[in-house]
Design an enzyme around this catalytic site. Structure first.
Site, short mmCIF file in Angstrom:
data_model
loop_
_atom_site.label_atom_id
_atom_site.label_comp_id
_atom_site.label_asym_id
_atom_site.label_seq_id
_atom_site.Cartn_x
_atom_site.Cartn_y
_atom_site.Cartn_z
N TRP B 248 5.57 5.38 13.35
CA TRP B 248 5.84 3.94 13.44
C TRP B 248 6.83 3.48 14.27
O TRP B 248 7.89 3.95 14.26
CB TRP B 248 5.88 3.11 11.32
N ASP B 329 7.27 7.52 2.69
CA ASP B 329 6.68 5.75 3.76
C ASP B 329 5.46 5.88 2.82
O ASP B 329 4.55 5.83 3.83
CB ASP B 329 7.13 5.58 5.19
N LYS B 365 0.61 -5.13 2.69
CA LYS B 365 -0.21 -5.13 3.13
C LYS B 365 -0.66 -5.43 2.37
O LYS B 365 -1.75 -5.95 1.76
CB LYS B 365 -0.87 -4.01 4.21
#
Lengths: 411, 520
Positions: B248, B329, B365
């Site tokens: 990311w 993560d 999300k």
């Protein structure tokens, strides 16, 4: 388990941090089982009944937001809710401020006052040539931590005079006068925390002149706009004075107290620049500070603020509720002063009614404070600061008793 | 104009260039005046003199504003404040009272002739964020065909943002209850911290029962990662974080700003469009002992390629061997496969080995709470005492950053996860969201396979998991997607399938094929 370390933990060298001095007061208060305990620690408004308050206008705004089917929870831009930013700048600088009309203000949404101060400090540490910031003595306990961790070097200027329990104006001017050109200066816009001692407008003007003559950069912390005097405009005069002379400054705003949005973490950082294109570049760099910290700010609190500020009915309702809170605090000040006077408590307690805002710097020393906590279950920060917002007509007598006992039994 | 005598009277002029910075010129000018004829001190005189020595590079406009700036103090005639007059005499009289001014028979006019240059003049325009900037560019595009496959935000088949039903229910409950808005503790909402750890590790997990997890509410994934990064910087000086190549985009920024050194381990193999497992193991092995290894719990961002359970075991082996510390993560728990437990299996595998580890969580999300900024950092320690100490230090990091975290998102999560009915409903909605993405993957694969005459193997689209697909498109090809086809994506070739509808699959397939084969 990690085989490298004696007790098998890679965290074996991590010691327990002490509780935060301010927020730790509430932790201690919560542990106390006494029925007469009183929390005068953290600056959160309480009603006459000793309860937290959510403003009616805030509930109304929330109602509107939650019931609006078109509302979504998409990421805000890195700089936050645009509408909120514009309205916040207008609130602090005045809607007719030339700085706003000339697009010279870069405003970003921040995590209440703390977050806004931190973003501003990080920005200055990266982009401003002078890395020294002058903070008043005393100041909010979190200020030096924020600036230090951001990479600024913290120095102090005299502020509070314990003799007069007022402003050491001569000392202030001397210390700022001796500051290196271009140094950053932290100024409490109104209702200085923890002392409640504010410069007069004439004194502000002198401070302004001095600072401009030395090119010192003002960094305002505005956490109590409207809460201090009850008037949003009056409480912004110091900031507006500096903006009016065409110079540059930073201003961190918080809506924690004046809109009672403590836990929502809503605030803003504005940087007033000399030119619009500078403001635009400054904003782009502020984004680079924010993105690796939390990407973009939380929407809920900012939406509440924007809803209220942009609707004239709600705005008016807010000003009335705000004034009511400010008035209650002012009446508590008067009541405490009268009660101490009636008890014949030794000492001059007039500073209680001269100081402004949520806090009173009582002048009590750490021993006296510890005594009051132990014997009277009164919780306050060890510097003698009490939150007037935590008092009621029912609890003032208890506090007066405690103060009386403390000053008579402990020198 | 100014009489010769006035100028004569100002016989002793002493210019002191007191301090010159890039931004300010300050002049201290001594001018002889007497009390009886103060008007001989005409502010224009020092101004004229000042103007003659100002570097010629300054523009005329600056000179003019210099003049206006130097007129003592009176700027805003329209303002309510009367900030002083331009009459020098009164200015001087004020000076006399001013404690920082020395006055003798000479008056000293200290003027900050603030040159009309900002002290921030040297600040350059920062480039737009490579991920969030895509949405900005998308908004500016007027084409009807435009498609936003940039940021990972879930869209319905109608390409509308989606607020989960359970979230609306929770918010209504919260409104009805009329809860207050007091400050949370620095570590966040206790109820939230409890349910988030249980969701991640499983409610009965020994690490929770033994109180070995330090959980602190953070500002979604980013904020939680940042707290952890600050902890690493402070207590593991010099320790590196190993991040996957690619990862990311914001990971590097977070560690850079936190001043934590990082290096990359091989991850994505463009030849196989899969995991370069040997490269990954090799690089983790080669790193100095006691490094932190950043692992994506599931649905790797940006590639969508996850290790298999067997591969996770081997990764855990090498990490233990080197005394590294795993740092997960977890931004897509439940969103990847549709199952919350399945998506947490990698984390639980490591925890089951008794390893100490860090896990950053996000509810952006899986609960669609993007803008509420709700997540957590969890640090699993070998003892409850260590966990308590670690938690206290995480609080110390949070305090000068934002004091305490926002309540709204935390309450929503606590309500949804903490209430069995809402929790079940959430699981169903999540299955629907994950299901839609799987359908879209299938349709895209079918469209590409049907349209592509060159026989390229597009099956990686089906093998990858989660919100994103790493198409293998180059930077130039990605730009073609945007410039020619109005398809917005990040330049690393990543597309967000969450932003794709079944209806748009054919169009996207055309765009991808064109960019792949016709642009190099």
């Amino acid at each position: 388990m990690n085989s490298q370390h004696p007790d098998g933990s890679v965290f074996s060298n991590i010691v327990r941090a002490p509780e935060d001095p301010i927020l730790g007061v509430t932790v201690a208060y919560n542990k106390d089982t006494s029925p007469i305990k009183l929390n005068l620690g953290v600056g959160a408004y309480r009603t006459e009944e000793g309860k937290p308050l959510v403003l009616n206008v805030v509930r109304r705004a929330e109602q509107l937001l939650v019931n609006d089917p078109s509302r979504v929870k998409e990421y805000l831009p890195i700089v936050g809710l645009a509408e909120f930013n514009k309205l916040s700048a207008k609130l602090i600088f005045g809607a007719d401020s030339p700085a706003i009309q000339e697009n010279r203000v870069a405003t970003v949404q921040g995590l209440s006052g703390t977050g806004s101060l931190r973003i501003g400090a990080e920005f200055l540490a990266r982009h401003y040539y002078q890395h020294t910031i002058y903070i008043p003595v005393p100041t909010w306990g979190n200020h030096p931590k924020i600036f230090t961790i951001a990479g600024l070097s913290v120095k102090t200027y005299r502020y509070y005079d314990p003799e007069t329990r007022g402003l050491d104006f001569k000392g202030l001017l001397e210390d700022l006068g001796a500051a290196p050109t271009g140094a950053i200066v932290l100024l409490h816009a109104c209702a200085h925390n923890p002392t409640g001692v504010d410069p007069t407008l004439e004194q502000w003007e002198q401070i302004r002149q001095l600072m401009r003559s030395k090119g010192l950069l003002p960094f305002f912390d505005s956490a109590y706009q409207g809460f201090a005097s009850g008037s949003l405009d009056a409480d912004a005069q110091s900031v507006r004075m500096f903006v009016a002379d065409g110079g540059e400054c930073l201003a961190a705003q918080s809506y924690a107290k004046n809109m009672g949005l403590y836990g929502e973490r809503v605030g803003a950082l504005s940087i007033v620049c000399k030119a619009a294109d500078v403001a635009s570049r400054v904003e782009s760099q502020l984004k680079l500070v924010i993105r690796p910290m939390y990407s973009n700010p939380p929407i809920h609190g900012a939406s509440i603020v924007a809803t209220i500020l942009k609707d004239s009915d709600m705005y008016n309702e807010w000003t009335l509720e705000l004034k009511a809170m400010a008035d209650r605090i002012i009446s508590m000040r008067q009541l405490l002063f009268d009660t101490l006077r009636d008890r014949g408590t030794p000492g001059d307690w007039s500073h209680i009614i001269k100081q402004i805002g949520m806090f009173t710097f009582t002048g009590l020393n750490t021993e006296q404070v510890a005594f009051m906590t132990k014997e009277y279950h009164i919780y306050m920060t060890s510097d003698g600061r009490i939150s007037m917002a935590g008092l009621s007509s029912r609890t003032v007598p208890h506090l007066a008793d405690a103060i009386h006992a403390a000053v008579t039994r402990i020198p | 104009m100014y009489s010769a005598s006035a100028i004569d009277k100002a016989t002793e002029f002493c210019f002191l260039l007191c301090h010159e910075t890039s931004y300010n010129y300050k002049y201290s000018i001594r001018v002889p005046v007497t009390e009886s004829n103060p008007h001989h001190c005409d502010p224009i005189i020092p101004l004229l003199l000042a103007m003659t020595i100002i570097p010629s590079k300054m523009m005329a406009s600056t000179m003019l504003s210099l003049v206006s700036a130097a007129l003592p103090l009176q700027e805003n005639h329209k303002g309510k404040m009367n900030l002083g007059s331009s009459d020098c005499s009164s200015f001087l009289r004020k000076e006399k009272r001013n404690p920082f001014m020395k006055t003798k028979s000479f008056g000293r006019i200290n003027m900050a002739i603030a040159v009309n240059t900002s002290r921030f003049e040297g600040v350059t325009m920062a480039p737009p964020d490579p991920i969030l900037g895509v949405s900005e560019a998308f908004r500016a595009d007027n084409s009807e065909m435009k498609l936003n496959l940039g940021v990972g935000a879930y869209r319905t088949e109608e390409l509308q943002p989606y607020v989960l039903n359970v979230v609306k229910k929770a918010e209504n409950l919260m409104l009805e209850r009329g809860e207050n808005k007091e400050y949370l503790p620095i570590e966040g909402l206790a109820a939230f911290n409890k349910v988030t750890a249980e969701l991640l590790f499983g409610a009965g997990n020994p690490v929770i029962e033994q109180q070995r997890v330090a959980t602190v509410q953070g500002l979604s994934g980013t904020g939680s990662l940042r707290l952890a990064a600050a902890l690493i910087e402070r207590y593991f000086p010099g320790a590196k974080v190993l991040i996957s190549s690619p990862t990311w985009g914001n990971h590097k920024n977070i560690f850079n700003d936190a001043r934590v050194p990082w290096s990359e381990y091989r991850y994505y193999d463009p030849k196989t469009v899969g995991l370069d497992f040997d490269g990954m193991i090799s690089d983790i092995k080669a790193a100095p002992e006691g490094s932190f290894v950043l692992l994506h719990g599931c649905a790797h961002n940006p590639t969508g390629i996850d290790p298999t359970p067997e591969q996770w075991e081997k990764i855990a082996d090498v990490i233990q061997e080197k005394n590294h510390i795993p740092f997960f993560d977890v931004a897509y728990q439940g969103f990847a496969s549709g199952s919350l437990d399945a998506d947490a299996s990698s984390v639980r595998l490591f925890a089951a080995r008794g390893m100490e580890l860090l896990v950053a969580q996000s509810y952006s999300k899986n609960l669609g709470l993007y803008a509420e900024r709700i997540g957590a950092i969890n640090v699993v320690c070998s003892s409850a005492d260590a966990a308590a100490r670690v938690k206290s230090q995480l609080k110390r990091i949070a305090r000068p950053m934002y004091s305490n975290p926002p309540i709204h998102g935390a309450r929503i999560v606590a309500n949804v996860v903490g209430d069995p009915a809402l929790f079940n409903e959430w699981k169903e909605e999540m299955e629907l969201m994950a299901g839609r993405i799987k359908n879209v993957r299938q349709k895209l694969f079918d469209s590409l396979s049907a349209k592509d005459k060159c026989g390229k193997d597009w099956s990686f689209i089906l093998k990858q998991i989660g919100m994103f697909s790493f198409t293998g498109l180059s930077k130039v090809q990605s730009e073609n997607m945007t410039n020619k086809w109005h398809v917005y994506m990040t330049k690393d070739g990543r597309i967000s399938l969450a932003g794709l509808s079944l209806a748009k699959c054919e169009y996207l397939a055309d765009a991808i094929i064109d960019s792949f084969h016709c642009v190099s």
